[in-house]
Design a protein around this motif. Sequence first.
Motif, mmCIF file in Angstrom:
data_model
loop_
_atom_site.group_PDB
_atom_site.id
_atom_site.type_symbol
_atom_site.label_atom_id
_atom_site.label_comp_id
_atom_site.label_asym_id
_atom_site.label_seq_id
_atom_site.Cartn_x
_atom_site.Cartn_y
_atom_site.Cartn_z
ATOM 1 N N SER A 90 -5.067 -1.807 -1.263
ATOM 2 C CA SER A 90 -4.849 -1.358 0.132
ATOM 3 C C SER A 90 -3.510 -0.760 0.348
ATOM 4 C CB SER A 90 -4.763 -2.826 1.130
ATOM 5 O OG SER A 90 -3.600 -3.726 0.684
ATOM 6 N N THR A 147 -4.290 1.606 8.836
ATOM 7 C CA THR A 147 -3.751 1.317 7.219
ATOM 8 C C THR A 147 -2.864 0.241 7.049
ATOM 9 O OG1 THR A 147 -2.642 3.277 6.851
ATOM 10 C CG2 THR A 147 -4.844 3.541 6.503
ATOM 11 N N ILE A 184 -4.405 2.980 0.077
ATOM 12 C CA ILE A 184 -4.961 3.422 1.350
ATOM 13 C C ILE A 184 -3.817 3.641 2.165
ATOM 14 C CG2 ILE A 184 -6.370 3.009 3.264
ATOM 15 C CD1 ILE A 184 -8.222 1.194 1.197
#
Length: 452
Positions: free
Chosen positions: A102, A79, A105
């Motif tokens: 992102s 990630t 995440i």
Amino acid sequence: MLRYSSPLVQVIIVGVICLLNPGMFNALNGIGGAGQLDTTVAANANVALYTCFSIGGLFAGAIVNKLGPSISLALGGSTYALYSGSLLYYNHKHHQAFPVTSGAILGFGAALLWTGQGAIMLSYPTERNKGKYIGLFWIIFNLGGVLGSLIPIALNWNGTNGGNVNDGTYIAFLVLMGLGALLSLTLLPPHKVTRDDGKPVEVQKFPKWKDEFTQVFKLFLDWRMLILIPMFIASNWFYAYHFDVVNAGYFNIRTRSFNNLWYWAAQIVGAMGFGKFLDTPLLGRKSRGIIGLFILFIMIMATWAGGLVFQLTFTRNDEKRNFDLFDSGYAGKFILYFLYGINDAMYQCYAYWIMGSLTNNASILARYSGFYKAIQSAGGAISWRIDAVGTPYLVELLICWALLAISFPCTFIVAMKIKETSDEVDSEKTGREISNSENVERKGGETNSDAI
């Protein structure tokens, strides 16, 4: 000759993984605004990151205990590469949605990575080596910040304005973070690791997810974890101030990169010296804990007093300074930023060390690490949001300083309860947990053959 199954080798591997993943992330984030002229983008991404990190941290201990550290760190590491790629995308499209998503995440991935890291670093070494192993990890990990900072310095040295870094910077970080995720697959499972004293790493496995989650939520009934919450909250709160206020708010792009290099180099100095002190055989473990906390208090209070003097010279409403490292008066500002880095390493090392002084059990320490990162990240999310909404710089400094000050008397109470060894306490606690687990299974008409 080093054994691959030795705690030292495994901690070194974890250190290199963190060098390539969160170490590179720190190098990128530490530039201020993740290398962007508009720091709001990175601030919003960090809010999403730390919010999800906080939620994920509560459950990460259970997940790591079930999946094992290797898979957990590999999933978490991937990630980080995604986040770096999102910033490359933003450099061209200027849409915040991808970096912020992102970042969210990454928050869940970081919870897995740091919980697995904490369990390994705290449970694999013997009690007399915990400070050394924490210091060793912190040195290797922060080499990532140092080496990663060389990338934007080399690629942006001629950028004397306050602009953003180039595409090559983000591509380099993306590749290195991907390598870190792959390296995670080389870690051994805990039951194959043997400590230096010949004893295996203690791991208590629960047969069902609900048993793991029950143990996680019981941490909210552990007075030691509760009273350490102020320290956990304060431990990452100051990053928004260090990176976006001091570094991005005052210096130009190449000086931000240069400052960032020495910020993480300072962490190596702090971890090396403080980790060695926390293991000194000249003092008992409780004495080391109390004296170490006192040293930390003096260092932090003095540094932030100097920070207050500097902060009074500029505000958020001033025109962008773009101060350069070759400008007159840079040396004093550099020393302050270097001390911020030393303080960070010492504070984080002490937080891990005091958790490690409470038990030697890998499963319990995985939950402690997850709880620590959850509370720490909740504080981080709030601090980045405070910065994102345009809070006055001086107010941000005073909040950071106040939280650090409050944490010391609370941590002192736990330090006063430190025992010289945790082995006897762990034996009694493990026995009770096994007995309780077996009783529950018998009532349900099943036999728990997995508990050890």
